[in-house]
Design a protein around this motif. Structure first.
Motif, short mmCIF file in Angstrom:
data_model
loop_
_atom_site.label_atom_id
_atom_site.label_comp_id
_atom_site.label_asym_id
_atom_site.label_seq_id
_atom_site.Cartn_x
_atom_site.Cartn_y
_atom_site.Cartn_z
N ASN A 77 0.81 -1.02 0.00
CA ASN A 77 -0.07 -0.04 -0.06
C ASN A 77 0.92 1.13 -0.04
OD1 ASN A 77 -2.39 1.58 0.19
ND2 ASN A 77 -2.99 0.50 2.16
N ASP A 78 0.43 2.29 -0.58
CA ASP A 78 1.24 3.56 -0.61
C ASP A 78 1.56 4.23 0.68
OD1 ASP A 78 1.46 3.25 -3.51
OD2 ASP A 78 -0.27 4.78 -3.80
N GLU A 79 0.26 4.13 1.47
CA GLU A 79 0.61 4.66 2.86
C GLU A 79 1.76 3.81 3.64
OE1 GLU A 79 -2.77 3.97 2.02
OE2 GLU A 79 -3.18 5.91 1.12
N ILE A 80 1.61 2.40 3.38
CA ILE A 80 2.65 1.59 3.81
C ILE A 80 3.94 1.95 3.37
CG2 ILE A 80 3.07 -0.89 4.56
CD1 ILE A 80 0.58 -0.02 6.21
N VAL A 81 4.02 2.13 2.36
CA VAL A 81 5.28 2.54 1.65
C VAL A 81 6.20 3.53 2.50
CG1 VAL A 81 6.51 3.04 -0.22
CG2 VAL A 81 5.17 1.40 -0.15
N ASP A 82 5.16 4.64 2.62
CA ASP A 82 5.58 5.75 3.13
C ASP A 82 5.93 5.71 4.59
OD1 ASP A 82 5.31 7.50 0.88
OD2 ASP A 82 3.35 8.01 1.49
N TYR A 83 5.24 4.85 5.23
CA TYR A 83 5.30 4.56 6.62
C TYR A 83 7.02 3.82 6.92
CZ TYR A 83 5.27 1.98 11.01
OH TYR A 83 5.63 1.24 12.41
N TYR A 84 7.25 2.86 6.14
CA TYR A 84 8.33 2.23 6.31
C TYR A 84 9.54 2.95 5.69
CZ TYR A 84 6.23 -2.14 7.56
OH TYR A 84 5.54 -3.09 8.52
N THR A 85 9.39 4.00 4.75
CA THR A 85 10.47 4.73 4.40
C THR A 85 10.83 5.75 5.62
OG1 THR A 85 9.42 5.06 2.08
CG2 THR A 85 10.98 6.73 2.93
N TYR A 86 9.94 6.31 6.36
CA TYR A 86 10.12 7.00 7.48
C TYR A 86 10.78 6.06 8.62
CZ TYR A 86 7.81 11.03 5.41
OH TYR A 86 7.27 12.07 5.02
N LYS A 87 10.33 5.06 8.75
CA LYS A 87 10.79 3.89 9.92
C LYS A 87 12.26 3.75 9.39
CE LYS A 87 9.76 -0.05 12.61
NZ LYS A 87 9.03 -1.22 12.66
N ILE A 88 12.64 3.50 8.35
CA ILE A 88 14.00 3.24 7.94
C ILE A 88 14.90 4.29 8.32
CG2 ILE A 88 15.52 2.65 5.74
CD1 ILE A 88 12.99 1.01 4.69
N LYS A 89 14.51 5.49 8.05
CA LYS A 89 15.28 6.62 8.12
C LYS A 89 15.53 7.01 9.81
CE LYS A 89 17.51 10.31 7.05
NZ LYS A 89 19.05 10.00 6.57
N ALA A 90 14.40 6.77 10.33
CA ALA A 90 14.51 6.97 11.73
C ALA A 90 15.53 5.77 12.27
CB ALA A 90 12.99 6.80 12.69
N CYS A 91 15.23 4.62 12.12
CA CYS A 91 15.98 3.45 12.52
C CYS A 91 17.48 3.73 12.19
CB CYS A 91 15.75 2.13 11.90
SG CYS A 91 14.07 1.56 12.62
N GLN A 92 17.81 4.25 11.03
CA GLN A 92 19.30 4.46 10.60
C GLN A 92 19.86 5.79 11.33
OE1 GLN A 92 19.42 6.11 6.66
NE2 GLN A 92 21.51 6.49 6.60
N VAL A 93 19.21 6.85 11.62
CA VAL A 93 19.62 7.95 12.56
C VAL A 93 19.70 7.61 13.98
CG1 VAL A 93 18.99 10.01 13.54
CG2 VAL A 93 18.40 9.81 11.06
N ARG A 94 18.98 6.54 14.41
CA ARG A 94 19.25 5.92 15.78
C ARG A 94 20.21 5.13 15.87
NH1 ARG A 94 15.92 1.41 17.66
NH2 ARG A 94 16.44 1.04 19.73
N TYR A 95 20.76 4.41 14.97
CA TYR A 95 21.78 3.53 14.89
C TYR A 95 22.97 4.37 14.75
CZ TYR A 95 25.06 0.04 12.84
OH TYR A 95 25.93 -0.90 12.74
N GLU A 96 22.91 5.44 13.85
CA GLU A 96 24.31 6.44 13.96
C GLU A 96 24.48 6.96 15.02
OE1 GLU A 96 23.29 8.53 10.29
OE2 GLU A 96 23.84 6.90 8.92
N TYR A 97 23.44 7.40 15.83
CA TYR A 97 23.51 8.09 17.04
C TYR A 97 24.23 7.15 17.98
CZ TYR A 97 22.46 9.84 21.64
OH TYR A 97 22.48 10.11 23.05
#
Length: 106
Positions: free
Chosen positions: A69-89
């Motif tokens: 679903n388009d909304e789910i794709v958007d959700y996981y896009t943001y989730k991936i970015k959030a997880c990446q930033v958290r990992y880098e922190y």
């Protein structure tokens, strides 16, 4: 049977003897021992946080691949970015504290 206090004062307690290990649990700790244990605990916690953040990032990427679903794709896009930033922190924090681990541990 009398107590010879002079001989008792000459008895040395060895730091690594089995009896000393047992009694050390009941004796108050010095400030340096407390600080060392706290630092050791902080290192373990930070390594666990790094592992969790990395696993969350990997899982978010896997889940993104199955999103339909388009909304789910958007959700996981943001989730991936959030997880990446958290990992880098957490990685930057570990680097600042001078903590190093093997890649095999991850």
């Amino acid at each position: 049977m009398g107590l010879n206090t002079e001989n008792n004062q000459n008895i040395k307690i060895y730091k690594y003897s089995p009896i000393a290990k047992i009694f050390s649990k009941f004796l108050p700790k010095t400030q340096s021992e407390i600080d060392y244990e706290k630092d050791d605990l902080d290192k373990k916690e930070l390594i666990e946080c790094i592992n969790r953040a990395r696993n969350d990032w990997i899982n978010a990427n896997r889940e993104f691949e199955y999103a339909q679903n388009d909304e789910i794709v958007d959700y996981y896009t943001y989730k991936i970015k959030a997880c990446q930033v958290r990992y880098e922190y957490f990685l930057k924090l570990a680097k600042r504290k001078g903590i190093t681990i093997n890649k095999e541990y991850l």
